[in-house]
Write a protein that holds these residues in place. Sequence first.
Motif, PDB file in Angstrom:
ATOM      1  N   SER A 199       0.630  -1.266  -0.241  1.00 41.22           N
ATOM      2  CA  SER A 199       0.159   0.156   0.243  1.00 41.22           C
ATOM      3  C   SER A 199       0.522   1.098   0.359  1.00 41.22           C
ATOM      4  CB  SER A 199      -0.809   0.148   1.004  1.00 41.22           C
ATOM      5  OG  SER A 199      -0.321   0.157   2.764  1.00 41.22           O
ATOM      6  N   LEU A 200       2.537   1.476   0.599  1.00 36.77           N
ATOM      7  CA  LEU A 200       3.011   2.179   0.105  1.00 36.77           C
ATOM      8  C   LEU A 200       2.965   2.965  -0.971  1.00 36.77           C
ATOM      9  CD1 LEU A 200       5.496   0.505   2.928  1.00 36.77           C
ATOM     10  CD2 LEU A 200       3.666   2.507   3.344  1.00 36.77           C
ATOM     11  N   ILE A 201       3.234   4.274  -1.616  1.00 36.51           N
ATOM     12  CA  ILE A 201       3.317   4.592  -3.085  1.00 36.51           C
ATOM     13  C   ILE A 201       4.081   5.816  -2.762  1.00 36.51           C
ATOM     14  CG2 ILE A 201       2.110   5.940  -4.513  1.00 36.51           C
ATOM     15  CD1 ILE A 201      -0.559   5.346  -3.300  1.00 36.51           C
ATOM     16  N   GLY A 202       5.313   5.322  -3.996  1.00 39.88           N
ATOM     17  CA  GLY A 202       5.898   6.930  -4.117  1.00 39.88           C
ATOM     18  C   GLY A 202       7.272   6.811  -3.871  1.00 39.88           C
ATOM     19  N   ILE A 203       6.922   5.726  -3.228  1.00 34.51           N
ATOM     20  CA  ILE A 203       8.911   5.283  -2.612  1.00 34.51           C
ATOM     21  C   ILE A 203      10.524   5.443  -3.950  1.00 34.51           C
ATOM     22  CG2 ILE A 203      10.317   3.785  -0.774  1.00 34.51           C
ATOM     23  CD1 ILE A 203       7.790   2.930   0.919  1.00 34.51           C
ATOM     24  N   LEU A 204      10.036   4.051  -4.371  1.00 30.45           N
ATOM     25  CA  LEU A 204      10.839   3.572  -5.297  1.00 30.45           C
ATOM     26  C   LEU A 204      10.805   5.449  -6.552  1.00 30.45           C
ATOM     27  CD1 LEU A 204      13.105   2.393  -7.068  1.00 30.45           C
ATOM     28  CD2 LEU A 204      10.886   0.831  -8.081  1.00 30.45           C
ATOM     29  N   SER A 205       9.909   6.170  -6.761  1.00 32.19           N
ATOM     30  CA  SER A 205       9.595   7.147  -7.761  1.00 32.19           C
ATOM     31  C   SER A 205      10.032   8.098  -7.218  1.00 32.19           C
ATOM     32  CB  SER A 205       8.035   7.492  -8.127  1.00 32.19           C
ATOM     33  OG  SER A 205       7.809   8.559  -8.530  1.00 32.19           O
ATOM     34  N   GLY A 206      10.404   8.275  -6.004  1.00 38.83           N
ATOM     35  CA  GLY A 206      10.787   9.657  -4.919  1.00 38.83           C
ATOM     36  C   GLY A 206      12.310   9.786  -5.145  1.00 38.83           C
ATOM     37  N   ILE A 207      13.417   8.367  -4.891  1.00 35.83           N
ATOM     38  CA  ILE A 207      13.648   8.142  -4.950  1.00 35.83           C
ATOM     39  C   ILE A 207      14.962   7.745  -6.439  1.00 35.83           C
ATOM     40  CG2 ILE A 207      16.173   6.163  -4.504  1.00 35.83           C
ATOM     41  CD1 ILE A 207      14.351   5.112  -1.935  1.00 35.83           C
ATOM     42  N   SER A 208      14.506   7.196  -7.299  1.00 31.28           N
ATOM     43  CA  SER A 208      14.507   7.360  -8.761  1.00 31.28           C
ATOM     44  C   SER A 208      14.872   8.618  -9.466  1.00 31.28           C
ATOM     45  CB  SER A 208      14.051   6.353  -9.140  1.00 31.28           C
ATOM     46  OG  SER A 208      12.539   7.008  -9.280  1.00 31.28           O
ATOM     47  N   GLY A 209      13.760   9.744  -8.950  1.00 33.43           N
ATOM     48  CA  GLY A 209      13.524  11.198  -9.037  1.00 33.43           C
ATOM     49  C   GLY A 209      14.409  11.333  -9.170  1.00 33.43           C
ATOM     50  N   LEU A 210      14.663  11.525  -7.691  1.00 34.32           N
ATOM     51  CA  LEU A 210      15.970  12.141  -6.681  1.00 34.32           C
ATOM     52  C   LEU A 210      17.639  11.856  -7.916  1.00 34.32           C
ATOM     53  CD1 LEU A 210      16.765  14.663  -4.452  1.00 34.32           C
ATOM     54  CD2 LEU A 210      16.936  12.411  -3.192  1.00 34.32           C
ATOM     55  N   LEU A 211      17.109  11.333  -7.968  1.00 27.01           N
ATOM     56  CA  LEU A 211      18.404  10.701  -8.882  1.00 27.01           C
ATOM     57  C   LEU A 211      18.669  11.009 -10.087  1.00 27.01           C
ATOM     58  CD1 LEU A 211      19.298   6.797  -7.251  1.00 27.01           C
ATOM     59  CD2 LEU A 211      20.500   9.075  -6.844  1.00 27.01           C
ATOM     60  N   ALA A 212      17.573  10.843 -10.699  1.00 23.38           N
ATOM     61  CA  ALA A 212      17.699  11.504 -11.953  1.00 23.38           C
ATOM     62  C   ALA A 212      17.743  12.890 -12.171  1.00 23.38           C
ATOM     63  CB  ALA A 212      15.280  11.313 -12.344  1.00 23.38           C
ATOM     64  N   GLU A 213      17.071  13.784 -11.442  1.00 21.23           N
ATOM     65  CA  GLU A 213      16.817  14.822 -11.409  1.00 21.23           C
ATOM     66  C   GLU A 213      18.360  15.074 -11.186  1.00 21.23           C
ATOM     67  OE1 GLU A 213      15.204  17.024  -7.961  1.00 21.23           O
ATOM     68  OE2 GLU A 213      13.203  16.091  -9.078  1.00 21.23           O
ATOM     69  N   ASN A 214      19.957  14.122 -10.548  1.00 20.05           N
ATOM     70  CA  ASN A 214      21.351  14.610 -11.064  1.00 20.05           C
ATOM     71  C   ASN A 214      21.794  14.311 -12.082  1.00 20.05           C
ATOM     72  OD1 ASN A 214      21.809  16.392  -7.526  1.00 20.05           O
ATOM     73  ND2 ASN A 214      19.791  15.068  -7.515  1.00 20.05           N
ATOM     74  N   SER A 215      20.841  13.790 -12.838  1.00 22.29           N
ATOM     75  CA  SER A 215      21.756  13.197 -13.885  1.00 22.29           C
ATOM     76  C   SER A 215      22.421  11.923 -13.999  1.00 22.29           C
ATOM     77  CB  SER A 215      23.190  13.953 -14.347  1.00 22.29           C
ATOM     78  OG  SER A 215      21.993  14.975 -14.855  1.00 22.29           O
ATOM     79  N   ILE A 216      21.140  10.505 -12.254  1.00 24.73           N
ATOM     80  CA  ILE A 216      22.184   9.606 -11.898  1.00 24.73           C
ATOM     81  C   ILE A 216      21.459   8.236 -12.737  1.00 24.73           C
ATOM     82  CG2 ILE A 216      23.118   8.122 -10.435  1.00 24.73           C
ATOM     83  CD1 ILE A 216      23.527  10.292  -8.827  1.00 24.73           C
ATOM     84  N   GLY A 217      21.814   7.870 -13.309  1.00 22.92           N
ATOM     85  CA  GLY A 217      20.504   6.650 -13.794  1.00 22.92           C
ATOM     86  C   GLY A 217      20.552   5.581 -13.621  1.00 22.92           C
ATOM     87  N   ILE A 218      19.581   4.477 -13.837  1.00 24.98           N
ATOM     88  CA  ILE A 218      19.143   3.978 -12.277  1.00 24.98           C
ATOM     89  C   ILE A 218      18.789   2.705 -13.039  1.00 24.98           C
ATOM     90  CG2 ILE A 218      18.533   4.803 -10.175  1.00 24.98           C
ATOM     91  CD1 ILE A 218      15.623   3.679 -10.905  1.00 24.98           C
ATOM     92  N   PHE A 219      18.781   1.458 -12.677  1.00 25.11           N
ATOM     93  CA  PHE A 219      18.306  -0.012 -12.943  1.00 25.11           C
ATOM     94  C   PHE A 219      18.074  -0.757 -11.446  1.00 25.11           C
ATOM     95  CE2 PHE A 219      18.347  -4.432 -13.898  1.00 25.11           C
ATOM     96  CZ  PHE A 219      17.825  -4.867 -15.100  1.00 25.11           C
TER      97      PHE A 219
END
Length: 121
Positions: A69-89
């Motif tokens: 039921s938790l929403i946005g945890i991965l999105s928050g972390i991946s968004g933060l990294l994307a804002e800093n030009s860090i790609g993820i898998f």
Amino acid sequence: MKIKKIDYDFSVCKVTDFSLTNFESEYCFIGKTDEECSLVCITADVPDNIINRDDGWKAFRIEGILDFSLIGILSGISGLLAENSIGIFAVSTYNTDYILVKEKDYKKAINVLSQAGYDLG
């Protein structure tokens, strides 16, 4: 939120099948579709039946069991990294999520996440 650094080098692979996969390894993520068999594993455990591989990944685990039921945890972390030009898998298990970044971005990712208030253990 606590994020654990995992002290292994990882590889992302495309394999012919999983017959040579070391399922006893501490970390082994597989994915299968009608088009491919994918494997994320510790680099030392890459099997011989690879079609393609991409080495040089480092990993983080989001600590604790994440309720569905938790929403946005991965999105928050991946968004933060994307804002800093860090790609993820990203890969997920039943309990939690894992984020892999290229080794060249690892220290930067640690700094970005720490500055954003994440506890990196």
